[in-house]
Design a protein around this motif. Structure first.
Motif, PDB file in Angstrom:
ATOM      1  N   GLU A 180       7.448   8.988  -1.938  1.00 52.28           N
ATOM      2  CA  GLU A 180       6.230   9.552  -1.347  1.00 52.28           C
ATOM      3  C   GLU A 180       5.955   8.981   0.047  1.00 52.28           C
ATOM      4  O   GLU A 180       4.965   9.351   0.679  1.00 52.28           O
ATOM      5  CB  GLU A 180       5.024   9.276  -2.263  1.00 52.28           C
ATOM      6  CG  GLU A 180       5.081  10.011  -3.593  1.00 52.28           C
ATOM      7  CD  GLU A 180       4.854  11.508  -3.443  1.00 52.28           C
ATOM      8  OE1 GLU A 180       4.093  11.909  -2.547  1.00 52.28           O
ATOM      9  OE2 GLU A 180       5.465  12.276  -4.213  1.00 52.28           O
ATOM     10  N   LYS A 181       6.823   8.057   0.469  1.00 47.09           N
ATOM     11  CA  LYS A 181       6.630   7.375   1.765  1.00 47.09           C
ATOM     12  C   LYS A 181       5.241   6.746   1.870  1.00 47.09           C
ATOM     13  O   LYS A 181       4.527   6.894   2.862  1.00 47.09           O
ATOM     14  CB  LYS A 181       6.859   8.339   2.930  1.00 47.09           C
ATOM     15  CG  LYS A 181       8.258   8.926   2.956  1.00 47.09           C
ATOM     16  CD  LYS A 181       8.520   9.612   4.287  1.00 47.09           C
ATOM     17  CE  LYS A 181       9.969  10.031   4.460  1.00 47.09           C
ATOM     18  NZ  LYS A 181      10.479  10.872   3.347  1.00 47.09           N
ATOM     19  N   LYS A 182       4.860   6.046   0.805  1.00 46.68           N
ATOM     20  CA  LYS A 182       3.567   5.364   0.787  1.00 46.68           C
ATOM     21  C   LYS A 182       3.824   3.881   0.532  1.00 46.68           C
ATOM     22  O   LYS A 182       4.876   3.506  -0.002  1.00 46.68           O
ATOM     23  CB  LYS A 182       2.685   5.920  -0.344  1.00 46.68           C
ATOM     24  CG  LYS A 182       2.180   7.329  -0.087  1.00 46.68           C
ATOM     25  CD  LYS A 182       0.931   7.261   0.726  1.00 46.68           C
ATOM     26  CE  LYS A 182       0.142   8.500   0.926  1.00 46.68           C
ATOM     27  NZ  LYS A 182       0.597   9.793   0.943  1.00 46.68           N
ATOM     28  N   PHE A 183       2.866   3.064   0.912  1.00 50.31           N
ATOM     29  CA  PHE A 183       3.063   1.628   0.741  1.00 50.31           C
ATOM     30  C   PHE A 183       1.904   0.989  -0.019  1.00 50.31           C
ATOM     31  O   PHE A 183       0.740   1.290   0.241  1.00 50.31           O
ATOM     32  CB  PHE A 183       3.211   0.966   2.112  1.00 50.31           C
ATOM     33  CG  PHE A 183       3.306  -0.518   2.030  1.00 50.31           C
ATOM     34  CD1 PHE A 183       4.508  -1.123   1.707  1.00 50.31           C
ATOM     35  CD2 PHE A 183       2.186  -1.315   2.246  1.00 50.31           C
ATOM     36  CE1 PHE A 183       4.598  -2.503   1.606  1.00 50.31           C
ATOM     37  CE2 PHE A 183       2.273  -2.694   2.146  1.00 50.31           C
ATOM     38  CZ  PHE A 183       3.478  -3.285   1.832  1.00 50.31           C
ATOM     39  N   ILE A 184       2.243   0.149  -0.971  1.00 50.28           N
ATOM     40  CA  ILE A 184       1.214  -0.668  -1.631  1.00 50.28           C
ATOM     41  C   ILE A 184       1.727  -2.105  -1.658  1.00 50.28           C
ATOM     42  O   ILE A 184       2.901  -2.344  -1.979  1.00 50.28           O
ATOM     43  CB  ILE A 184       0.923  -0.184  -3.072  1.00 50.28           C
ATOM     44  CG1 ILE A 184       0.271   1.199  -3.052  1.00 50.28           C
ATOM     45  CG2 ILE A 184       0.015  -1.166  -3.802  1.00 50.28           C
ATOM     46  CD1 ILE A 184      -0.019   1.766  -4.432  1.00 50.28           C
ATOM     47  N   ASP A 185       0.870  -3.027  -1.325  1.00 54.22           N
ATOM     48  CA  ASP A 185       1.220  -4.437  -1.306  1.00 54.22           C
ATOM     49  C   ASP A 185       1.816  -4.889  -2.645  1.00 54.22           C
ATOM     50  O   ASP A 185       1.336  -4.503  -3.710  1.00 54.22           O
ATOM     51  CB  ASP A 185      -0.061  -5.229  -1.003  1.00 54.22           C
ATOM     52  CG  ASP A 185       0.236  -6.694  -0.860  1.00 54.22           C
ATOM     53  OD1 ASP A 185       0.666  -7.070   0.236  1.00 54.22           O
ATOM     54  OD2 ASP A 185       0.051  -7.438  -1.843  1.00 54.22           O
ATOM     55  N   ASN A 186       2.848  -5.707  -2.558  1.00 49.57           N
ATOM     56  CA  ASN A 186       3.572  -6.149  -3.746  1.00 49.57           C
ATOM     57  C   ASN A 186       2.675  -6.795  -4.802  1.00 49.57           C
ATOM     58  O   ASN A 186       2.802  -6.547  -6.001  1.00 49.57           O
ATOM     59  CB  ASN A 186       4.679  -7.120  -3.329  1.00 49.57           C
ATOM     60  CG  ASN A 186       5.570  -7.463  -4.510  1.00 49.57           C
ATOM     61  OD1 ASN A 186       5.994  -6.578  -5.236  1.00 49.57           O
ATOM     62  ND2 ASN A 186       5.808  -8.749  -4.712  1.00 49.57           N
ATOM     63  N   LYS A 187       1.721  -7.601  -4.333  1.00 49.28           N
ATOM     64  CA  LYS A 187       0.819  -8.281  -5.268  1.00 49.28           C
ATOM     65  C   LYS A 187      -0.012  -7.276  -6.046  1.00 49.28           C
ATOM     66  O   LYS A 187      -0.243  -7.430  -7.245  1.00 49.28           O
ATOM     67  CB  LYS A 187      -0.123  -9.196  -4.473  1.00 49.28           C
ATOM     68  CG  LYS A 187       0.202 -10.657  -4.610  1.00 49.28           C
ATOM     69  CD  LYS A 187      -1.112 -11.428  -4.444  1.00 49.28           C
ATOM     70  CE  LYS A 187      -0.958 -12.616  -3.556  1.00 49.28           C
ATOM     71  NZ  LYS A 187      -1.880 -12.799  -2.492  1.00 49.28           N
ATOM     72  N   ILE A 188      -0.477  -6.266  -5.335  1.00 47.01           N
ATOM     73  CA  ILE A 188      -1.307  -5.250  -5.988  1.00 47.01           C
ATOM     74  C   ILE A 188      -0.470  -4.439  -6.978  1.00 47.01           C
ATOM     75  O   ILE A 188      -0.921  -4.131  -8.083  1.00 47.01           O
ATOM     76  CB  ILE A 188      -1.959  -4.333  -4.936  1.00 47.01           C
ATOM     77  CG1 ILE A 188      -2.967  -5.147  -4.133  1.00 47.01           C
ATOM     78  CG2 ILE A 188      -2.641  -3.135  -5.591  1.00 47.01           C
ATOM     79  CD1 ILE A 188      -3.605  -4.419  -2.993  1.00 47.01           C
TER      80      ILE A 188
END
Ligand SMILES: Nc1ncnc2c1ncn2[C@@H]1O[C@H](COP(=O)(O)OP(=O)(O)O)[C@@H](O)[C@H]1O
Ligand SMILES: [Mg+2]
Length: 384
Positions: A180-188
């Protein structure tokens, strides 16, 4: 908008993650599925119950089984089981072989937990129809071991789907985000995977929502809401399933939720739990609570909050003659979703107001009050 969970629904066996044992058992079952003419009745199992927590792949596995065997899928609603003659009418033609069609068929009865305890007639009929079926029947349930399914168990192979390990959940999320070419922080991501406790659908939904959120504040709000939801589900279980006791009176202490919202949850789920006279009684208690609630606010008799709580907890629990062990999949009231969304919006507003306050050296409270102006400023700046 399609949800990611739908968009990335597994199609083939190999797409189903973390359920190797269940997949192998399903393959085995279909391979060896006997024709009723070949085997005298009762020798071999002619149906499967797939069971496991929500969002572990039960419905996907049933559909993949059809896809992999080039079979059509005939889906029966669990509520069709309520009515015995109707069940026969729908199911009988579906389980008989039509030699003209070479294509196979799999019958799916999804979410068997949906049938209430009293609908025994339908289950009995189903047991008989299973014997006659030319085609494999796959049922799904959260819990295969409830009393109401016991006549079926003898006729079915029972296959468990595991709660998915958080590492698998995280891996699925990462793959989807990449596509989806989206980013979420690894911790989250780790937090999502842990919090959803093996429910991959919930994890994917959370990831989709979070990918749209901009601020930490909003993300925190979302997690808080999910915790609240977990608590209220636990509370519902207590007042709907357990016999009333002194403990019951303290049930609502464990959830940080306004009575109005609690009432919404109770209201939505009463019909899933009670029938006939008890149903009427439960609604009556609820309306008493609501009236009380109105009076308390109007007349500011805060002392009455205690009584309101009693109606909702002890009142409803006293309808339970004994502790119930059956499983009910409770629903989220639609208005609650709106409350959630609203809380998210407020959180977003607050982060913006915070930035504005810092920038223009005023208090956050003041900035919140001036929000219409801030909004105007943001909207008039094309670069945002
Ligand atoms: N084992 C799994 N492997 C891959 N995706 C899964 C799995 N379990 C659930 N999902 C995801 O969650 C969604 C819901 O799965 P579903 O099969 O409907 O679960 P269940 O019927 O057990 O509630 C699917 O569309 C898929 O995106
Ligand atoms: Mg399902």
């Amino acid at each position: 908008m399609t949800t990611w969970a739908e968009k990335y629904r597994p199609i083939y066996f190999e797409d189903i993650r973390g359920q190797e044992e269940a997949v192998a058992k399903v393959i085995d079952f279909i391979k060896n599925f006997p024709s009723p003419r070949e085997t005298p009745s009762g020798l071999k199992k002619r149906a499967i119950i797939l069971y496991g927590s929500a969002g572990t792949g039960k419905t996907s596995l049933a559909n993949a089984a059809a896809k992999e065997t080039n079979s059509e899928i005939f889906e029966l609603n669990a509520s069709d089981l309520r009515n015995k003659p109707q069940l026969k009418e729908t199911l009988k033609p579906a389980i008989e072989q039509r030699s003209l069609l070479k294509k196979g068929k799999i019958l799916l009865i999804d979410e068997m937990d949906g049938i209430a305890g009293e609908d025994r007639g339908g289950i009995q009929e189903l047991v008989e129809l299973i014997e006659l079926s030319e085609y494999p029947i796959i049922m799904t349930a959260n819990d295969a071991w409830t009393k109401k399914l016991s006549p079926l168990r003898k006729k079915c192979e029972i296959i468990q789907l595991k709660d998915l390990d958080y590492k698998i959940v995280k891996d699925v999320l990462i793959k989807i985000l990449r596509k989806e070419k989206k980013f979420i922080d690894n911790k989250i991501l780790t937090e999502i995977a842990l919090k959803t406790k093996g429910d991959l659908r919930a994890a994917i939904n959370d990831a989709q929502t979070i990918s749209k959120l901009s601020s930490e504040e909003q993300i925190k709000t979302l997690f808080d809401e999910r915790n609240k939801e977990e608590n209220i589900l636990d509370v519902l279980k207590k007042i709907f399933k357990l016999k009333a006791s002194n403990e019951t009176l303290r049930t609502f202490d464990q959830v940080d939720m306004k009575t109005d919202e609690i009432i919404l949850w109770v209201e939505k789920n009463i019909p899933l739990e009670y029938r006939d006279k008890k149903l009427a009684k439960a609604y009556e208690l609820l309306s008493e609570t609501d009236i009380f609630n109105g009076r308390i606010y109007k007349q500011q008799y805060w002392r009455f909050l205690v009584y309101e709580n009693i109606f909702l907890s002890y009142g409803i629990a006293s309808l339970n003659k004994e502790n119930k062990t059956n499983f009910t999949k409770y629903k989220r009231p639609t208005r609650v979703l709106k409350i959630w969304m609203n809380n998210l919006k407020i959180a977003k507003k607050k982060t913006i107001a915070e930035k504005y306050a810092k920038h223009s050296h005023i208090s956050i409270k003041k900035a919140m009050k001036e929000f219409p102006i801030i909004k105007l400023l943001i909207n008039s700046n094309p670069r945002r």
